[in-house]
Scaffold this motif. Structure first.
Motif, PDB file in Angstrom:
ATOM      1  N   MET A 124       4.806  -8.318  11.822  1.00  0.00           N
ATOM      2  CA  MET A 124       4.272  -8.697  10.593  1.00  0.00           C
ATOM      3  C   MET A 124       4.656  -7.813   9.772  1.00  0.00           C
ATOM      4  O   MET A 124       4.930  -6.513   9.735  1.00  0.00           O
ATOM      5  CB  MET A 124       2.532  -8.481  10.907  1.00  0.00           C
ATOM      6  N   LEU A 125       4.988  -8.381   8.164  1.00  0.00           N
ATOM      7  CA  LEU A 125       5.421  -7.637   7.253  1.00  0.00           C
ATOM      8  C   LEU A 125       4.735  -6.715   6.805  1.00  0.00           C
ATOM      9  O   LEU A 125       3.420  -7.096   6.355  1.00  0.00           O
ATOM     10  CB  LEU A 125       6.087  -8.458   6.426  1.00  0.00           C
ATOM     11  N   ARG A 126       4.874  -5.260   6.278  1.00  0.00           N
ATOM     12  CA  ARG A 126       4.217  -4.496   5.481  1.00  0.00           C
ATOM     13  C   ARG A 126       3.838  -5.179   4.145  1.00  0.00           C
ATOM     14  O   ARG A 126       4.305  -5.811   3.292  1.00  0.00           O
ATOM     15  CB  ARG A 126       4.645  -3.182   5.204  1.00  0.00           C
ATOM     16  N   PHE A 127       2.331  -5.125   3.618  1.00  0.00           N
ATOM     17  CA  PHE A 127       2.035  -5.648   2.280  1.00  0.00           C
ATOM     18  C   PHE A 127       2.601  -4.965   1.077  1.00  0.00           C
ATOM     19  O   PHE A 127       3.188  -5.330   0.251  1.00  0.00           O
ATOM     20  CB  PHE A 127       0.458  -5.524   2.415  1.00  0.00           C
ATOM     21  N   TYR A 128       2.559  -3.488   1.058  1.00  0.00           N
ATOM     22  CA  TYR A 128       2.700  -2.766   0.132  1.00  0.00           C
ATOM     23  C   TYR A 128       4.326  -2.366   0.211  1.00  0.00           C
ATOM     24  O   TYR A 128       4.645  -2.201   1.355  1.00  0.00           O
ATOM     25  CB  TYR A 128       1.995  -1.651  -0.116  1.00  0.00           C
ATOM     26  N   GLY A 129       4.959  -2.042  -1.181  1.00  0.00           N
ATOM     27  CA  GLY A 129       6.216  -1.666  -0.715  1.00  0.00           C
ATOM     28  C   GLY A 129       6.365  -0.267  -0.090  1.00  0.00           C
ATOM     29  O   GLY A 129       5.218   0.532  -0.323  1.00  0.00           O
ATOM     30  N   PRO A 130       7.649   0.303  -0.019  1.00  0.00           N
ATOM     31  CA  PRO A 130       7.587   1.619   0.496  1.00  0.00           C
ATOM     32  C   PRO A 130       7.245   2.649  -0.453  1.00  0.00           C
ATOM     33  O   PRO A 130       6.796   3.905  -0.134  1.00  0.00           O
ATOM     34  CB  PRO A 130       9.215   1.983   0.953  1.00  0.00           C
ATOM     35  N   PHE A 131       7.587   2.719  -1.810  1.00  0.00           N
ATOM     36  CA  PHE A 131       7.294   3.565  -2.643  1.00  0.00           C
ATOM     37  C   PHE A 131       5.653   3.793  -2.678  1.00  0.00           C
ATOM     38  O   PHE A 131       5.165   4.911  -2.857  1.00  0.00           O
ATOM     39  CB  PHE A 131       7.706   3.374  -4.248  1.00  0.00           C
ATOM     40  N   PHE A 132       5.089   2.478  -2.945  1.00  0.00           N
ATOM     41  CA  PHE A 132       3.675   2.818  -3.001  1.00  0.00           C
ATOM     42  C   PHE A 132       2.962   3.568  -1.739  1.00  0.00           C
ATOM     43  O   PHE A 132       2.058   4.206  -1.888  1.00  0.00           O
ATOM     44  CB  PHE A 132       2.904   1.275  -3.168  1.00  0.00           C
ATOM     45  N   ARG A 133       3.540   3.097  -0.496  1.00  0.00           N
ATOM     46  CA  ARG A 133       2.917   3.706   0.664  1.00  0.00           C
ATOM     47  C   ARG A 133       3.122   5.203   0.727  1.00  0.00           C
ATOM     48  O   ARG A 133       2.316   5.781   1.313  1.00  0.00           O
ATOM     49  CB  ARG A 133       3.640   3.006   2.003  1.00  0.00           C
ATOM     50  N   PHE A 134       4.511   5.753   0.252  1.00  0.00           N
ATOM     51  CA  PHE A 134       4.781   6.981   0.260  1.00  0.00           C
ATOM     52  C   PHE A 134       3.847   7.835  -0.567  1.00  0.00           C
ATOM     53  O   PHE A 134       3.259   8.756  -0.425  1.00  0.00           O
ATOM     54  CB  PHE A 134       6.409   7.122  -0.191  1.00  0.00           C
ATOM     55  N   VAL A 135       3.787   7.192  -1.963  1.00  0.00           N
ATOM     56  CA  VAL A 135       2.918   7.890  -2.919  1.00  0.00           C
ATOM     57  C   VAL A 135       1.353   8.186  -2.418  1.00  0.00           C
ATOM     58  O   VAL A 135       0.755   9.260  -2.370  1.00  0.00           O
ATOM     59  CB  VAL A 135       3.011   7.345  -4.137  1.00  0.00           C
ATOM     60  N   ARG A 136       0.858   6.793  -1.741  1.00  0.00           N
ATOM     61  CA  ARG A 136      -0.647   7.171  -1.383  1.00  0.00           C
ATOM     62  C   ARG A 136      -0.831   7.878  -0.095  1.00  0.00           C
ATOM     63  O   ARG A 136      -1.707   8.605  -0.149  1.00  0.00           O
ATOM     64  CB  ARG A 136      -1.043   5.567  -1.009  1.00  0.00           C
ATOM     65  N   ALA A 137       0.298   8.006   0.774  1.00  0.00           N
ATOM     66  CA  ALA A 137       0.169   8.812   1.876  1.00  0.00           C
ATOM     67  C   ALA A 137       0.024  10.210   1.558  1.00  0.00           C
ATOM     68  O   ALA A 137      -0.439  11.113   1.911  1.00  0.00           O
ATOM     69  CB  ALA A 137       1.190   8.497   2.916  1.00  0.00           C
ATOM     70  N   PHE A 138       1.114  10.683   0.352  1.00  0.00           N
ATOM     71  CA  PHE A 138       1.370  12.006  -0.351  1.00  0.00           C
ATOM     72  C   PHE A 138      -0.035  12.368  -0.621  1.00  0.00           C
ATOM     73  O   PHE A 138      -0.584  13.458  -0.412  1.00  0.00           O
ATOM     74  CB  PHE A 138       2.306  12.166  -1.167  1.00  0.00           C
ATOM     75  N   ILE A 139      -0.867  11.482  -1.479  1.00  0.00           N
ATOM     76  CA  ILE A 139      -1.870  11.900  -2.134  1.00  0.00           C
ATOM     77  C   ILE A 139      -3.311  12.092  -1.245  1.00  0.00           C
ATOM     78  O   ILE A 139      -3.916  12.983  -1.498  1.00  0.00           O
ATOM     79  CB  ILE A 139      -2.370  10.708  -3.105  1.00  0.00           C
ATOM     80  N   ARG A 140      -3.137  11.266   0.025  1.00  0.00           N
ATOM     81  CA  ARG A 140      -4.150  11.416   0.751  1.00  0.00           C
ATOM     82  C   ARG A 140      -4.272  12.763   1.512  1.00  0.00           C
ATOM     83  O   ARG A 140      -5.039  13.152   2.044  1.00  0.00           O
ATOM     84  CB  ARG A 140      -3.973  10.228   1.828  1.00  0.00           C
ATOM     85  N   ILE A 141      -3.105  13.540   1.269  1.00  0.00           N
ATOM     86  CA  ILE A 141      -2.785  14.814   2.210  1.00  0.00           C
ATOM     87  C   ILE A 141      -3.650  15.723   1.212  1.00  0.00           C
ATOM     88  O   ILE A 141      -4.357  16.688   1.801  1.00  0.00           O
ATOM     89  CB  ILE A 141      -1.511  15.161   1.999  1.00  0.00           C
TER      90      ILE A 141
END
Length: 229
Positions: A1-18
């Motif tokens: 299954m393809l990821r919904f969000y693009g890699p930049f959005f996923r990276f930024v969101r993961a970083f903020i969640r830290i």
């Protein structure tokens, strides 16, 4: 299954969640059917918390100027940092330049839908939205007129998003499922309200007013339940 969000959005969101704790989610009205969530902006608080913590993938309606680097830069330099924040114009340009690249890339990577407010191109917004709904995907819209109002009370809202009902029904023969979605500062909670659906028993313009009021009332009810009002 393809990821919904693009890699930049996923990276930024993961970083903020830290650094920023995710909110709890109580969404009894969430279902597998495509849904248009209507949320309270609260001066960017609503979009930030919902896109950070809500577990369902969402296409956010975003003003089109923020999704293009050049128009994003102009908006920040000529309005946000100067007229709204009162910064010196040279400083505003220096800050707006790198931010405009990041914001436009982030929103595009987040699969946002551009909103062409005050333009005939708004039909593109509606058509793109109907397309993603037909694919079984969901949308979140923050239609507050005064988006800078940080209070928990939902006040006046643009009602243009309700035209999704006309176009979606014309394409599918089904009514759009609108669901109020509220992010609570006090309870650190994202909560959904009741499903609100056009009955089709009245003409569209008359029922549009009824549906809009139901959405506003439901959002304010959610704020009260969370202890924000």
């Amino acid at each position: 299954m393809l990821r919904f969000y693009g890699p930049f959005f996923r990276f930024v969101r993961a970083f903020i969640r830290i650094f920023y704790r995710r909110y709890s989610v109580f969404a009894p009205t969430t279902s597998k059917e495509p849904t248009v969530y209507i949320a309270h902006h609260q001066n960017l608080f609503g979009p930030f918390i919902i896109l950070l913590s809500f577990p369902q993938h969402l296409h956010a309606w975003i003003l089109d100027v923020f999704m293009n680097q050049k128009t994003c830069f102009k908006h920040y330099a000529d309005y946000t940092f100067t007229k709204r924040f009162g910064w010196n114009r040279m400083l505003a340009k220096l800050i707006a330049w790198p931010i405009s690249f990041c914001i436009s890339k982030l929103l595009t990577s987040g699969r946002s839908i551009p909103v062409y407010r005050g333009s005939k191109k708004i039909i593109k917004t509606i058509e793109l939205s109907v397309d993603v709904l037909q694919k079984g995907e969901s949308i979140v819209i923050f239609p507050d007129i005064d988006y800078q109002d940080a209070s928990s009370e939902t006040k006046n809202m643009y009602d243009g998003f309700l035209y999704l009902e006309k176009y979606y029904y014309r394409k599918t023969g089904q009514h759009v499922c609108f669901v109020p979605l509220y992010a609570s500062k006090r309870s650190r909670l994202i909560i959904t309200g009741e499903k609100i659906i056009f009955s089709g028993k009245e003409d569209f313009l008359s029922e549009r007013r009824v549906v809009l009021q139901k959405i506003k009332d439901n959002l304010n009810k959610l704020a009260s339940i969370c202890g924000d009002t």
